[in-house]
Design a protein around this motif. Structure first.
Motif, PDB file in Angstrom:
ATOM      1  N   ALA A   1      -0.324   7.799  54.283  1.00 25.29           N
ATOM      2  CA  ALA A   1       0.764   6.811  54.369  1.00 25.29           C
ATOM      3  C   ALA A   1       0.426   5.572  53.540  1.00 25.29           C
ATOM      4  N   LEU A   2      -0.814   5.095  53.672  1.00 27.32           N
ATOM      5  CA  LEU A   2      -1.222   3.910  52.906  1.00 27.32           C
ATOM      6  C   LEU A   2      -1.119   4.195  51.402  1.00 27.32           C
ATOM      7  N   SER A   3      -1.523   5.397  51.047  1.00 27.49           N
ATOM      8  CA  SER A   3      -1.473   5.781  49.646  1.00 27.49           C
ATOM      9  C   SER A   3      -0.024   5.788  49.138  1.00 27.49           C
ATOM     10  N   HIS A   4       0.895   6.260  49.963  1.00 26.19           N
ATOM     11  CA  HIS A   4       2.317   6.244  49.559  1.00 26.19           C
ATOM     12  C   HIS A   4       2.784   4.807  49.335  1.00 26.19           C
ATOM     13  N   ALA A   5       2.441   3.931  50.300  1.00 22.82           N
ATOM     14  CA  ALA A   5       2.898   2.547  50.185  1.00 22.82           C
ATOM     15  C   ALA A   5       2.277   1.878  48.947  1.00 22.82           C
ATOM     16  N   VAL A   6       0.979   2.119  48.750  1.00 27.74           N
ATOM     17  CA  VAL A   6       0.266   1.482  47.620  1.00 27.74           C
ATOM     18  C   VAL A   6       0.758   2.057  46.278  1.00 27.74           C
ATOM     19  N   GLU A   7       0.877   3.368  46.208  1.00 26.18           N
ATOM     20  CA  GLU A   7       1.330   3.976  44.944  1.00 26.18           C
ATOM     21  C   GLU A   7       2.782   3.585  44.654  1.00 26.18           C
TER      22      GLU A   7
ATOM     23  N   SER B   1      -8.860  -0.211  41.117  1.00 21.29           N
ATOM     24  CA  SER B   1      -9.695  -0.812  40.061  1.00 21.29           C
ATOM     25  C   SER B   1      -9.107  -0.498  38.686  1.00 21.29           C
ATOM     26  N   PHE B   2      -8.616   0.738  38.538  1.00 21.28           N
ATOM     27  CA  PHE B   2      -8.057   1.129  37.236  1.00 21.28           C
ATOM     28  C   PHE B   2      -6.797   0.334  36.883  1.00 21.28           C
ATOM     29  N   ILE B   3      -5.906   0.141  37.868  1.00 26.24           N
ATOM     30  CA  ILE B   3      -4.629  -0.525  37.526  1.00 26.24           C
ATOM     31  C   ILE B   3      -4.739  -2.054  37.537  1.00 26.24           C
ATOM     32  N   ARG B   4      -5.865  -2.575  38.025  1.00 26.53           N
ATOM     33  CA  ARG B   4      -5.961  -4.027  38.254  1.00 26.53           C
ATOM     34  C   ARG B   4      -5.646  -4.854  37.004  1.00 26.53           C
ATOM     35  N   SER B   5      -6.150  -4.411  35.834  1.00 27.68           N
ATOM     36  CA  SER B   5      -5.950  -5.225  34.618  1.00 27.68           C
ATOM     37  C   SER B   5      -4.456  -5.405  34.330  1.00 27.68           C
TER      38      SER B   5
ATOM     39  N   ARG C   1      -1.422  -9.164  40.042  1.00 27.18           N
ATOM     40  CA  ARG C   1      -0.701  -9.797  41.163  1.00 27.18           C
ATOM     41  C   ARG C   1      -0.492  -8.798  42.298  1.00 27.18           C
ATOM     42  N   LYS C   2      -0.106  -7.583  41.960  1.00 26.95           N
ATOM     43  CA  LYS C   2       0.184  -6.603  43.019  1.00 26.95           C
ATOM     44  C   LYS C   2      -1.089  -6.121  43.710  1.00 26.95           C
ATOM     45  N   VAL C   3      -2.159  -5.953  42.942  1.00 27.09           N
ATOM     46  CA  VAL C   3      -3.408  -5.514  43.570  1.00 27.09           C
ATOM     47  C   VAL C   3      -3.905  -6.610  44.528  1.00 27.09           C
ATOM     48  N   SER C   4      -3.803  -7.872  44.100  1.00 22.74           N
ATOM     49  CA  SER C   4      -4.206  -8.973  45.000  1.00 22.74           C
ATOM     50  C   SER C   4      -3.337  -8.972  46.246  1.00 22.74           C
ATOM     51  N   SER C   5      -2.046  -8.723  46.059  1.00 23.29           N
ATOM     52  CA  SER C   5      -1.128  -8.720  47.202  1.00 23.29           C
ATOM     53  C   SER C   5      -1.487  -7.598  48.187  1.00 23.29           C
ATOM     54  N   ILE C   6      -1.858  -6.419  47.677  1.00 26.34           N
ATOM     55  CA  ILE C   6      -2.254  -5.304  48.559  1.00 26.34           C
ATOM     56  C   ILE C   6      -3.467  -5.710  49.400  1.00 26.34           C
TER      57      ILE C   6
ATOM     58  N   MET D   1      -3.703  -6.375  53.463  1.00 24.54           N
ATOM     59  CA  MET D   1      -4.647  -5.618  54.301  1.00 24.54           C
ATOM     60  C   MET D   1      -5.725  -6.513  54.899  1.00 24.54           C
ATOM     61  N   ARG D   2      -5.658  -7.810  54.579  1.00 25.59           N
ATOM     62  CA  ARG D   2      -6.644  -8.807  55.047  1.00 25.59           C
ATOM     63  C   ARG D   2      -8.053  -8.422  54.561  1.00 25.59           C
ATOM     64  N   LEU D   3      -8.124  -8.000  53.283  1.00 25.60           N
ATOM     65  CA  LEU D   3      -9.404  -7.655  52.675  1.00 25.60           C
ATOM     66  C   LEU D   3      -9.662  -8.602  51.509  1.00 25.60           C
ATOM     67  N   GLU D   4     -10.948  -8.881  51.261  1.00 26.49           N
ATOM     68  CA  GLU D   4     -11.316  -9.845  50.224  1.00 26.49           C
ATOM     69  C   GLU D   4     -11.295  -9.233  48.827  1.00 26.49           C
ATOM     70  N   SER D   5     -11.626  -7.938  48.741  1.00 28.27           N
ATOM     71  CA  SER D   5     -11.846  -7.356  47.414  1.00 28.27           C
ATOM     72  C   SER D   5     -11.657  -5.835  47.458  1.00 28.27           C
ATOM     73  N   ILE D   6     -11.591  -5.233  46.269  1.00 30.25           N
ATOM     74  CA  ILE D   6     -11.504  -3.758  46.205  1.00 30.25           C
ATOM     75  C   ILE D   6     -12.778  -3.151  46.802  1.00 30.25           C
ATOM     76  N   ASP D   7     -13.908  -3.822  46.603  1.00 32.86           N
ATOM     77  CA  ASP D   7     -15.166  -3.329  47.198  1.00 32.86           C
ATOM     78  C   ASP D   7     -15.044  -3.226  48.718  1.00 32.86           C
ATOM     79  N   GLU D   8     -14.388  -4.223  49.293  1.00 33.81           N
ATOM     80  CA  GLU D   8     -14.224  -4.195  50.752  1.00 33.81           C
ATOM     81  C   GLU D   8     -13.299  -3.038  51.170  1.00 33.81           C
ATOM     82  N   LEU D   9     -12.275  -2.784  50.355  1.00 37.96           N
ATOM     83  CA  LEU D   9     -11.392  -1.638  50.627  1.00 37.96           C
ATOM     84  C   LEU D   9     -12.196  -0.334  50.540  1.00 37.96           C
ATOM     85  N   LYS D  10     -13.076  -0.259  49.544  1.00 32.91           N
ATOM     86  CA  LYS D  10     -13.897   0.958  49.393  1.00 32.91           C
ATOM     87  C   LYS D  10     -14.812   1.137  50.602  1.00 32.91           C
ATOM     88  N   LYS D  11     -15.356   0.012  51.083  1.00 31.21           N
ATOM     89  CA  LYS D  11     -16.216   0.112  52.287  1.00 31.21           C
ATOM     90  C   LYS D  11     -15.410   0.637  53.461  1.00 31.21           C
ATOM     91  N   LEU D  12     -14.147   0.188  53.567  1.00 28.51           N
ATOM     92  CA  LEU D  12     -13.291   0.642  54.668  1.00 28.51           C
ATOM     93  C   LEU D  12     -13.017   2.147  54.541  1.00 28.51           C
TER      94      LEU D  12
END
Ligand code: NAP
Ligand code: ZN
Length: 367
Positions: free
Chosen positions: A193-199, A289-293, A297-302, A306-317
Motif C-alpha cells: 500500500a505504501l508503495s502504491h501511494a509513494v509511486e 534515492s534514485f528519483i530524489r535529484s 520536493r516530493k521525496v522530502s514531503s514523503i 512519514m515523520r522520518l528524517e531521511s531516506i536512510d531512516e526509511l531504509k532502517k524502517l
C-alpha cells in the motif's frame, strides 16, 4: 490545471458492512459466483458474511475457491468456465489481491472468448459481469482499481488486464477479516500500500487530486508502520487504518499507475518467490534515492509525512520490518533489469531510468 479522475466504485466501510447492506447485491443480479482463495475466507468470517447476505436476499450462489497467490491465466479461465456453467450474472471476489484480481478476470473472461495474448490486449468490447469486492488483506487496493494482475502461464510473467470496466461496482471493507493475517503478511501488504501511494505520488501521471489522496495514505501508513514489529499484536483500530490507507492508495494508482519498483518487483515474485508487497518494500528506499535529484520536493514531503528524517531512516524502517533479505546474483540483476526496462512503468517514472539505474536500485536494495 489539467485533471482526469475516474472512481466509479462505491466504497462501504465498517463492521458488518456486508450484511448491513445486503440489498445492494440485488442490484447486481440473482446468481452470484463467489471467487476466493483456498482457505482464508473460510477462517476469517468474510465468506460466512457474504453467504449470509446472499441468503438474506434469496440470491443463488456457487463458490469457486481455487484462486492461488499470484493467480495464473489457467486458473481464471477455469473460473470463467465455472461462471458460465452456473450462469452467474455477477461475481463477488473475497480475499487478498490475488482472489480480487482473479474475480475481475473471471468477470471479463466469462463473457468474452479471450485466451493467450488477447487476454492482455486491453481491448474488451464484450460484456463484463458486475463485480463486488471484499478485501481481506490491507495492501493491494484492488477493490478500487481497474487492474487485474495475472501470471501468464506462457511467459511466466505477471501481466496486467487493464480496463475501466474492471472497477468493482461495490467494495466492502470490514477490517475484522484482516485480524487473522500473520504479522509478516500484514507488513508485506502494508508496504505494498505504501508503495502504491509513494509511486503514485511520484509518477508522471500524478495529479493534484491523486496527490491529495496519496499524502493522506502515506501519512496514515507512516504512523502505523513504526508501531509494528515482528512480535507485535495488531489491534483492530490499527487494522482499520491499514485497510483504509490501502484503499486510498488503490484509488491513487487507479489514476496514476505504478512506477519502476512494481516492474522490478514482479521479477522478484515470479522468479524468486518473494511476496509482492515485500518485493516493493525492499526496493522503496533505493527508488526514492534514485528519483530524489528530479523530485526533491516530493521525496522530502514523503519523509515528512512519514515523520522520518531521511531516506536512510526509511531504509532502517523497511530493513527492520522485512528482516533478512534474499540474495540476488549479478545474472539475475542483469536479466530482471532488462525485463523491467521494457515495461510501461519506466515511462511513468521521473526521471526515466536507464538500464544501469535499474541495476543500481536492485544492488542498493539487496546489499
Ligand atoms: P494474496 O496473494 O491475495 O494472499 C496471500 C496469502 O494471504 C494467501 O495465502 C491467502 O490465503 C492469505 N490471506 C488472505 N487474506 C487473509 C486473511 N484475512 N487472514 C489470513 N490469511 C489471509 O496477497 P495480496 O498481497 O493481498 O495480493 C497480492 C496480489 O495482488 C499479487 O498478485 C499482486 O500482483 C496483486 N496486486 C493487484 C493490484 C491491483 O490493483 N489489482 C495492486 C497490487 C497488487 P488464501 O489463498 O487461502 O486466501
Ligand atoms: Zn502492488
Amino acid at each position: 490545471m489539467n485533471l482526469s479522475f475516474y472512481m466509479p466504485t462505491k466504497v462501504l466501510m465498517g463492521t458488518e458492512c456486508i450484511t448491513k447492506n445486503s440489498e445492494l447485491f440485488l442490484e447486481l443480479g440473482k446468481k452470484a459466483l463467489i471467487v476466493t482463495g483456498r482457505n482464508s475466507a473460510r477462517m476469517n468470517g468474510s465468506l460466512d458474511d457474504v453467504v449470509k447476505a446472499l441468503e438474506m436476499q434469496k440470491i443463488a450462489y456457487s463458490i469457486f475457491d481455487r484462486v492461488e497467490p499470484n493467480p495464473s491465466s489457467t486458473t481464471v479461465l477455469e473460473g470463467a468456465e465455472e461462471a458460465r456453467r452456473f450462469s452467474a450474472d455477477f461475481i463477488i471476489g473475497i480475499g487478498g489481491g490475488s482472489p480480487l484480481d482473479g474475480a475481475k478476470a473471471i468477470a471479463l473472461l466469462s463473457c468474452n472468448n479471450l485466451t493467450g495474448e488477447s487476454m492482455f490486449s486491453g481491448t474488451y468490447p464484450g460484456k463484463i459481469l458486475p463485480l463486488a469486492a471484499v478485501p481481506t488483506t490491507a495492501g493491494t487496493g484492488s477493490e478500487v482499481t481497474p487492474y487485474s494482475i495475472i501470471t501468464d502461464v506462457y511467459t511466466n510473467r505477471k501481466r496486467s488486464l487493464v480496463s475501466p470496466r474492471l472497477f468493482p461496482v461495490y467494495a466492502f471493507l470490514d477490517a475484522r477479516y484482516t485480524r487473522s493475517l500473520t504479522v509478516s503478511t500484514t507488513i508485506n501488504t502494508a508496504l505494498d500500500a505504501l508503495s502504491h501511494a509513494v509511486e503514485g505520488y511520484t509518477a508522471n501521471r500524478c495529479s493534484e487530486l491523486s496527490d491529495l489522496i496519496a499524502r493522506e495514505s502515506i501519512y496514515i501508513l507512516g504512523g502505523v508502520l513504526v508501531k509494528i514489529s515482528s512480535d507485535s499484536t495488531i489491534d483492530l483500530e490499527i487494522r482499520e487504518q491499514l485497510l483504509y490507507a490501502s484503499m486510498l492508495a488503490g484509488q491513487v494508482i487507479a489514476q496514476t499507475g505504478t512506477t519502476a519498483p512494481h516492474s522490478l518487483g514482479y521479477s522478484l515474485t515470479t522468479h524468486k518467490n518473494i511476496d509482492h508487497g515485500r518485493a516493493n518494500g525492499l526496493l522503496m528506499a533505493a527508488y526514492l534515492s534514485f528519483i530524489r535529484s528530479a523530485q526533491e520536493r516530493k521525496v522530502s514531503s514523503i519523509l515528512e509525512l512519514m515523520r522520518l528524517e531521511s531516506i536512510d531512516e526509511l531504509k532502517k524502517l523497511t530493513d527492520r520490518l522485512l528482516g533478512e533479505k534474499e540474495m540476488l546474483s549479478s545474472e539475475e540483476i542483469e536479466s530482471f533489469s532488462s525485463y523491467a526496462l521494457q515495461t510501461p512503468h519506466i515511462k511513468n517514472t521521473n526521471p526515466e531510468p536507464a538500464l544501469d539505474d535499474l541495476k543500481k536500485i536492485y544492488l542498493d536494495s539487496f546489499s
